[in-house]
Design a protein around this motif. Sequence first.
Motif, PDB file in Angstrom:
ATOM      1  N   SER A  70     121.662 -69.704 -35.411  1.00 27.64           N
ATOM      2  CA  SER A  70     121.683 -68.234 -35.399  1.00 27.64           C
ATOM      3  C   SER A  70     120.519 -67.638 -34.609  1.00 27.64           C
ATOM      4  CB  SER A  70     121.725 -67.679 -36.816  1.00 27.64           C
ATOM      5  OG  SER A  70     120.623 -68.138 -37.561  1.00 27.64           O
ATOM      6  N   GLY A  71     119.340 -68.225 -34.673  1.00 27.19           N
ATOM      7  CA  GLY A  71     118.210 -67.720 -33.883  1.00 27.19           C
ATOM      8  C   GLY A  71     118.452 -67.874 -32.395  1.00 27.19           C
ATOM      9  N   PHE A  72     118.991 -69.017 -32.003  1.00 31.52           N
ATOM     10  CA  PHE A  72     119.331 -69.265 -30.600  1.00 31.52           C
ATOM     11  C   PHE A  72     120.376 -68.254 -30.126  1.00 31.52           C
ATOM     12  CE2 PHE A  72     122.156 -71.277 -27.504  1.00 31.52           C
ATOM     13  CZ  PHE A  72     121.260 -71.609 -26.501  1.00 31.52           C
ATOM     14  N   LEU A  73     121.384 -68.019 -30.951  1.00 29.88           N
ATOM     15  CA  LEU A  73     122.447 -67.085 -30.583  1.00 29.88           C
ATOM     16  C   LEU A  73     121.918 -65.648 -30.491  1.00 29.88           C
ATOM     17  CD1 LEU A  73     125.304 -68.563 -32.795  1.00 29.88           C
ATOM     18  CD2 LEU A  73     125.049 -68.781 -30.313  1.00 29.88           C
ATOM     19  N   GLN A  74     121.056 -65.259 -31.430  1.00 28.64           N
ATOM     20  CA  GLN A  74     120.445 -63.923 -31.385  1.00 28.64           C
ATOM     21  C   GLN A  74     119.626 -63.756 -30.108  1.00 28.64           C
ATOM     22  OE1 GLN A  74     120.617 -61.145 -32.921  1.00 28.64           O
ATOM     23  NE2 GLN A  74     121.658 -61.653 -34.818  1.00 28.64           N
ATOM     24  N   ASN A  75     118.886 -64.782 -29.751  1.00 27.37           N
ATOM     25  CA  ASN A  75     118.079 -64.731 -28.531  1.00 27.37           C
ATOM     26  C   ASN A  75     118.965 -64.612 -27.290  1.00 27.37           C
ATOM     27  OD1 ASN A  75     115.475 -64.888 -27.178  1.00 27.37           O
ATOM     28  ND2 ASN A  75     116.252 -66.837 -26.395  1.00 27.37           N
ATOM     29  N   ALA A  76     120.110 -65.296 -27.298  1.00 21.70           N
ATOM     30  CA  ALA A  76     121.030 -65.219 -26.160  1.00 21.70           C
ATOM     31  C   ALA A  76     121.584 -63.802 -25.996  1.00 21.70           C
ATOM     32  CB  ALA A  76     122.177 -66.216 -26.333  1.00 21.70           C
ATOM     33  N   VAL A  77     121.742 -63.091 -27.109  1.00 21.19           N
ATOM     34  CA  VAL A  77     122.233 -61.710 -27.042  1.00 21.19           C
ATOM     35  C   VAL A  77     121.110 -60.767 -26.624  1.00 21.19           C
ATOM     36  CG1 VAL A  77     123.130 -59.782 -28.419  1.00 21.19           C
ATOM     37  CG2 VAL A  77     124.078 -62.081 -28.716  1.00 21.19           C
ATOM     38  N   GLN A  78     119.914 -60.932 -27.192  1.00 19.05           N
ATOM     39  CA  GLN A  78     118.795 -60.028 -26.915  1.00 19.05           C
ATOM     40  C   GLN A  78     118.177 -60.268 -25.542  1.00 19.05           C
ATOM     41  OE1 GLN A  78     116.285 -60.778 -30.256  1.00 19.05           O
ATOM     42  NE2 GLN A  78     117.544 -59.566 -31.662  1.00 19.05           N
ATOM     43  N   ASN A  79     118.260 -61.498 -25.036  1.00 16.82           N
ATOM     44  CA  ASN A  79     117.678 -61.844 -23.740  1.00 16.82           C
ATOM     45  C   ASN A  79     118.704 -62.542 -22.859  1.00 16.82           C
ATOM     46  OD1 ASN A  79     114.913 -61.070 -24.491  1.00 16.82           O
ATOM     47  ND2 ASN A  79     115.092 -62.796 -25.895  1.00 16.82           N
ATOM     48  N   PRO A  80     119.710 -61.802 -22.400  1.00 16.17           N
ATOM     49  CA  PRO A  80     120.734 -62.444 -21.575  1.00 16.17           C
ATOM     50  C   PRO A  80     120.156 -62.871 -20.214  1.00 16.17           C
ATOM     51  CG  PRO A  80     121.043 -60.077 -21.565  1.00 16.17           C
ATOM     52  CD  PRO A  80     119.936 -60.380 -22.549  1.00 16.17           C
ATOM     53  N   VAL A  81     120.861 -63.760 -19.556  1.00 16.19           N
ATOM     54  CA  VAL A  81     120.458 -64.191 -18.212  1.00 16.19           C
ATOM     55  C   VAL A  81     120.598 -62.988 -17.284  1.00 16.19           C
ATOM     56  CG1 VAL A  81     120.987 -65.747 -16.300  1.00 16.19           C
ATOM     57  CG2 VAL A  81     121.227 -66.545 -18.659  1.00 16.19           C
ATOM     58  N   LEU A  82     119.496 -62.674 -16.580  1.00 11.54           N
ATOM     59  CA  LEU A  82     119.484 -61.512 -15.695  1.00 11.54           C
ATOM     60  C   LEU A  82     119.447 -61.947 -14.249  1.00 11.54           C
ATOM     61  CD1 LEU A  82     116.852 -59.312 -17.577  1.00 11.54           C
ATOM     62  CD2 LEU A  82     119.347 -59.245 -17.775  1.00 11.54           C
ATOM     63  N   GLY A  83     120.129 -61.193 -13.419  1.00 10.71           N
ATOM     64  CA  GLY A  83     120.116 -61.444 -11.984  1.00 10.71           C
ATOM     65  C   GLY A  83     118.934 -60.764 -11.328  1.00 10.71           C
ATOM     66  N   PRO A  84     118.796 -60.892 -10.006  1.00  8.99           N
ATOM     67  CA  PRO A  84     117.673 -60.278  -9.298  1.00  8.99           C
ATOM     68  C   PRO A  84     117.657 -58.748  -9.395  1.00  8.99           C
ATOM     69  CG  PRO A  84     119.092 -61.497  -7.767  1.00  8.99           C
ATOM     70  CD  PRO A  84     119.643 -61.672  -9.134  1.00  8.99           C
ATOM     71  N   ASP A  85     118.825 -58.163  -9.639  1.00  7.74           N
ATOM     72  CA  ASP A  85     118.899 -56.705  -9.762  1.00  7.74           C
ATOM     73  C   ASP A  85     118.590 -56.224 -11.181  1.00  7.74           C
ATOM     74  OD1 ASP A  85     121.149 -57.671 -11.029  1.00  7.74           O
ATOM     75  OD2 ASP A  85     122.575 -56.408  -9.917  1.00  7.74           O
ATOM     76  N   GLY A  86     118.332 -57.152 -12.107  1.00  7.65           N
ATOM     77  CA  GLY A  86     117.996 -56.789 -13.480  1.00  7.65           C
ATOM     78  C   GLY A  86     119.189 -56.644 -14.398  1.00  7.65           C
ATOM     79  N   ASN A  87     120.390 -56.807 -13.868  1.00 10.30           N
ATOM     80  CA  ASN A  87     121.603 -56.715 -14.689  1.00 10.30           C
ATOM     81  C   ASN A  87     121.980 -58.087 -15.245  1.00 10.30           C
ATOM     82  OD1 ASN A  87     121.987 -53.953 -14.271  1.00 10.30           O
ATOM     83  ND2 ASN A  87     122.972 -54.344 -12.295  1.00 10.30           N
ATOM     84  N   ALA A  88     122.682 -58.066 -16.375  1.00  9.13           N
ATOM     85  CA  ALA A  88     123.145 -59.317 -16.977  1.00  9.13           C
ATOM     86  C   ALA A  88     124.111 -60.021 -16.030  1.00  9.13           C
ATOM     87  CB  ALA A  88     123.818 -59.042 -18.309  1.00  9.13           C
ATOM     88  N   VAL A  89     123.900 -61.320 -15.860  1.00 10.06           N
ATOM     89  CA  VAL A  89     124.749 -62.109 -14.961  1.00 10.06           C
ATOM     90  C   VAL A  89     126.065 -62.474 -15.641  1.00 10.06           C
ATOM     91  CG1 VAL A  89     124.894 -64.254 -13.628  1.00 10.06           C
ATOM     92  CG2 VAL A  89     122.725 -63.044 -13.787  1.00 10.06           C
ATOM     93  N   TYR A  90     126.010 -62.745 -16.949  1.00 10.41           N
ATOM     94  CA  TYR A  90     127.198 -63.153 -17.697  1.00 10.41           C
ATOM     95  C   TYR A  90     127.436 -62.208 -18.874  1.00 10.41           C
ATOM     96  CZ  TYR A  90     125.675 -67.422 -15.339  1.00 10.41           C
ATOM     97  OH  TYR A  90     125.233 -68.323 -14.415  1.00 10.41           O
ATOM     98  N   PRO A  91     127.772 -60.943 -18.610  1.00 17.16           N
ATOM     99  CA  PRO A  91     127.965 -60.013 -19.728  1.00 17.16           C
ATOM    100  C   PRO A  91     129.114 -60.439 -20.641  1.00 17.16           C
ATOM    101  CG  PRO A  91     128.673 -59.020 -17.664  1.00 17.16           C
ATOM    102  CD  PRO A  91     128.010 -60.303 -17.317  1.00 17.16           C
ATOM    103  N   TRP A  92     130.116 -61.084 -20.095  1.00 24.14           N
ATOM    104  CA  TRP A  92     131.234 -61.568 -20.905  1.00 24.14           C
ATOM    105  C   TRP A  92     130.761 -62.621 -21.907  1.00 24.14           C
ATOM    106  CZ3 TRP A  92     132.089 -66.755 -20.623  1.00 24.14           C
ATOM    107  CH2 TRP A  92     131.554 -67.423 -19.503  1.00 24.14           C
ATOM    108  N   TYR A  93     129.791 -63.439 -21.508  1.00 18.00           N
ATOM    109  CA  TYR A  93     129.294 -64.471 -22.411  1.00 18.00           C
ATOM    110  C   TYR A  93     128.441 -63.857 -23.519  1.00 18.00           C
ATOM    111  CZ  TYR A  93     127.724 -68.948 -24.120  1.00 18.00           C
ATOM    112  OH  TYR A  93     127.481 -70.028 -24.928  1.00 18.00           O
ATOM    113  N   THR A  94     127.635 -62.869 -23.154  1.00 18.07           N
ATOM    114  CA  THR A  94     126.835 -62.166 -24.155  1.00 18.07           C
ATOM    115  C   THR A  94     127.757 -61.500 -25.177  1.00 18.07           C
ATOM    116  OG1 THR A  94     125.141 -61.764 -22.489  1.00 18.07           O
ATOM    117  CG2 THR A  94     125.022 -60.438 -24.488  1.00 18.07           C
TER     118      THR A  94
END
Length: 171
Positions: free
Chosen positions: A41-65
């Motif tokens: 659950s901590g890992f999953l919460q972190n994945a939601v709160q800190n998604p992978v971001l691209g160079p433009d600052g937007n989430a790269v995988y919003p569908w995964y989040t």
Amino acid sequence: MMSWLKAHKASELVLLVLRVYLGFGWFTSGLGKVTGGFDASGFLQNAVQNPVLGPDGNAVYPWYTFLVENVFLPMSPVINVMIPWGELLVGLGLLLGGFTAYAAFFGLMMNFAFLFAGTVSVNPLYIIIGMIILVSGHKAGSFGLDRFLHRENKGGHRHFRLRGHRREVTE
């Protein structure tokens, strides 16, 4: 490279080393989680709160989040069982060389899930090794249980054998 893996006997040794290395990694990781009170659950919460971001600052995988937040987090008690036992079974399949291609496939699925969540760790290395094992098919388990589970005949049909039963599989 793929034709060499499928055609030469020496490739069986290379595949054995790769398979055992990858299997040991998955098995020890799963064993540590099965015996150590794993909680995703901590890992999953972190994945939601800190998604992978691209160079433009937007989430790269919003569908995964979205998937993690709305499906995986509510199912975290189930995930807490699936991940450790999945890792343990993938490792066992690779170590024993049984259903090797399936074990490699499910290992790759976990590697990509971890990468989409933002964890690099050993995942890129495991993906490379897993892909080599996957494309090699049951030859990667030729020094393992796959030698007994998969048989080829002269007509080109594969036979699946388990406990003396034989069933023809057409491709």
